[in-house]
Design a protein around this motif. Structure first.
Motif, PDB file in Angstrom:
ATOM      1  N   GLU A 144       1.109  12.935 -10.738  1.00  0.00           N
ATOM      2  CA  GLU A 144       0.556  13.833  -9.737  1.00  0.00           C
ATOM      3  C   GLU A 144       0.021  12.921  -8.564  1.00  0.00           C
ATOM      4  O   GLU A 144      -0.345  11.670  -8.653  1.00  0.00           O
ATOM      5  N   PRO A 145       0.062  13.748  -7.225  1.00  0.00           N
ATOM      6  CA  PRO A 145      -0.403  12.748  -6.188  1.00  0.00           C
ATOM      7  C   PRO A 145      -1.835  12.431  -6.375  1.00  0.00           C
ATOM      8  O   PRO A 145      -2.661  12.890  -6.861  1.00  0.00           O
ATOM      9  N   LEU A 146      -2.125  11.081  -5.705  1.00  0.00           N
ATOM     10  CA  LEU A 146      -3.453  10.564  -5.726  1.00  0.00           C
ATOM     11  C   LEU A 146      -4.368  11.361  -5.040  1.00  0.00           C
ATOM     12  O   LEU A 146      -5.734  11.466  -5.507  1.00  0.00           O
ATOM     13  N   ALA A 147      -4.242  12.302  -4.008  1.00  0.00           N
ATOM     14  CA  ALA A 147      -5.250  13.063  -3.459  1.00  0.00           C
ATOM     15  C   ALA A 147      -4.269  13.960  -2.339  1.00  0.00           C
ATOM     16  O   ALA A 147      -3.113  14.004  -2.035  1.00  0.00           O
ATOM     17  N   ASP A 148      -5.013  15.060  -1.965  1.00  0.00           N
ATOM     18  CA  ASP A 148      -4.641  15.869  -1.137  1.00  0.00           C
ATOM     19  C   ASP A 148      -4.844  15.481   0.411  1.00  0.00           C
ATOM     20  O   ASP A 148      -5.855  15.201   0.610  1.00  0.00           O
ATOM     21  N   VAL A 149      -3.787  14.622   0.790  1.00  0.00           N
ATOM     22  CA  VAL A 149      -3.985  14.048   2.177  1.00  0.00           C
ATOM     23  C   VAL A 149      -2.780  13.974   2.888  1.00  0.00           C
ATOM     24  O   VAL A 149      -1.642  14.176   2.420  1.00  0.00           O
ATOM     25  N   ASP A 150      -2.702  14.161   4.115  1.00  0.00           N
ATOM     26  CA  ASP A 150      -1.527  14.160   5.119  1.00  0.00           C
ATOM     27  C   ASP A 150      -1.010  12.849   5.034  1.00  0.00           C
ATOM     28  O   ASP A 150      -1.681  11.529   5.410  1.00  0.00           O
ATOM     29  N   ARG A 151       0.375  12.636   4.361  1.00  0.00           N
ATOM     30  CA  ARG A 151       0.932  11.294   4.392  1.00  0.00           C
ATOM     31  C   ARG A 151       1.171  10.649   5.632  1.00  0.00           C
ATOM     32  O   ARG A 151       1.003   9.460   5.867  1.00  0.00           O
ATOM     33  N   VAL A 179       0.758  -1.340   0.038  1.00  0.00           N
ATOM     34  CA  VAL A 179      -0.086   0.057  -0.123  1.00  0.00           C
ATOM     35  C   VAL A 179       0.901   1.325  -0.015  1.00  0.00           C
ATOM     36  O   VAL A 179       0.460   1.959  -0.812  1.00  0.00           O
ATOM     37  N   LYS A 180       1.839   1.099   0.833  1.00  0.00           N
ATOM     38  CA  LYS A 180       2.675   2.632   0.884  1.00  0.00           C
ATOM     39  C   LYS A 180       3.590   2.767  -0.420  1.00  0.00           C
ATOM     40  O   LYS A 180       3.703   3.941  -0.913  1.00  0.00           O
ATOM     41  N   ALA A 181       4.021   1.583  -0.984  1.00  0.00           N
ATOM     42  CA  ALA A 181       4.572   1.840  -2.323  1.00  0.00           C
ATOM     43  C   ALA A 181       3.600   2.385  -3.432  1.00  0.00           C
ATOM     44  O   ALA A 181       3.957   3.299  -4.230  1.00  0.00           O
ATOM     45  N   ALA A 182       2.357   1.822  -3.387  1.00  0.00           N
ATOM     46  CA  ALA A 182       1.336   2.377  -4.421  1.00  0.00           C
ATOM     47  C   ALA A 182       1.065   3.829  -4.233  1.00  0.00           C
ATOM     48  O   ALA A 182       0.487   4.288  -5.159  1.00  0.00           O
TER      49      ALA A 182
END
Length: 288
Positions: free
Chosen positions: A211-218, A174-177
């Protein structure tokens, strides 16, 4: 690629003897001694002629020479001082015309924060014992990295490329994805290394998302992922209770995310975990 000057078993052992170097299990050192394996790795990596390539754990330089044949520049990060000191001499000996296109950084790849040149790609035979955290750290710290090919334990390669629903799907998958599209690109046998490991290696290819998948706190996202897989047999409501503060709050977050709280983490893709992290903002007290 210059096929006459790739290092084989005799050259690798000679270099090791000259430098008084012996591979250590502590640093996960297994040196590639087969030129055909180097050619295969380079071909699979699809390095562009103008690219700067980051290599982690260059060892005695067998892969380094192959990368220099196709890349504009190589930045090699090596944790072992004798190996870091030996590498420029090896390049000067076997690729004198390329010596000025090599930068050697004596550092731990888990902690490296700065490089002399921004890398475009990663090509590396990663130390088995830290392969996943090294890869994730590099993707996080160096956004200039657009693609790469890494060699890891075969079972780790399978985990990195696993899809939701698989028994081996988990935190690394999941983290790699989050960073990239990841796929398994092949298997490497044991007899191409010195010393020969007991298990096969796998090649993992990745291409960073444009592009990032979404605007979210990593940090919030990765904490949710860790919690979901900490106890795989638990439902998401129960598994996320500690992260959220209580099972009631985890239920509210999952409801807001549109996720069935009775599911297990292994059923969710990165997009679903993103929705969970985003929904945590609806209940700001939940994850504090």
């Amino acid at each position: 690629m210059n096929e006459t000057a790739l290092l084989g078993a005799a050259e690798i052992r000679d270099l090791a003897d000259r430098a008084g170097i012996r591979p250590t299990k502590t640093l996960g050192q297994n040196f590639v001694i087969d030129p055909n394996t180097i050619r295969r790795i380079i071909a699979t990596a699809e390095i562009g002629p103008g690219e700067t390539v980051l290599e982690v754990g260059p060892g005695l330089g067998s892969l380094t020479l192959g990368i220099l044949d196709v890349a504009e520049r190589v930045v090699a990060v090596e944790i072992d001082p004798p190996l870091a000191a030996q590498l420029p001499d090896t390049v000067a000996r076997y690729r004198p015309e390329s010596a000025n296109r090599l930068d050697v950084v004596l550092a731990d790849a888990l902690k490296v924060r700065e490089l002399p040149v921004a890398p475009d790609a990663v090509v590396a035979n990663l130390p088995y014992n830290v392969a996943v955290p090294v890869l994730l750290n590099l993707l996080d710290r160096f956004p200039s990295i657009r693609h790469g090919l890494v060699m890891v334990q075969d079972e780790v390669a399978d985990r990195l490329a696993a899809q939701p629903g698989s028994k081996i799907y988990g935190v690394p998958s999941v983290k790699a994805a989050w960073y990239a599209d990841v796929r398994k690109a092949g298997i490497i046998g044991t007899n191409v290394f010195w010393p020969a490991p007991k298990i096969r290696s796998g090649l993992v290819s990745f291409a960073r998302r444009a592009e990032p998948l979404a605007d979210v706190d990593r940090t919030t996202l990765f904490a949710a992922i860790d919690a979901a897989f900490a106890q795989r047999r638990k439902t998401l409501r129960a598994a996320l209770a500690g992260w959220a503060g209580s099972s009631e709050r985890s239920g509210k977050i999952l409801e807001a995310a549109g996720i069935d709280p009775g599911l297990r983490g292994e059923k969710l893709g990165i997009e679903e975990f993103i929705r969970i992290a985003q929904a945590a903002d609806i209940h700001p007290d939940a994850t504090k």
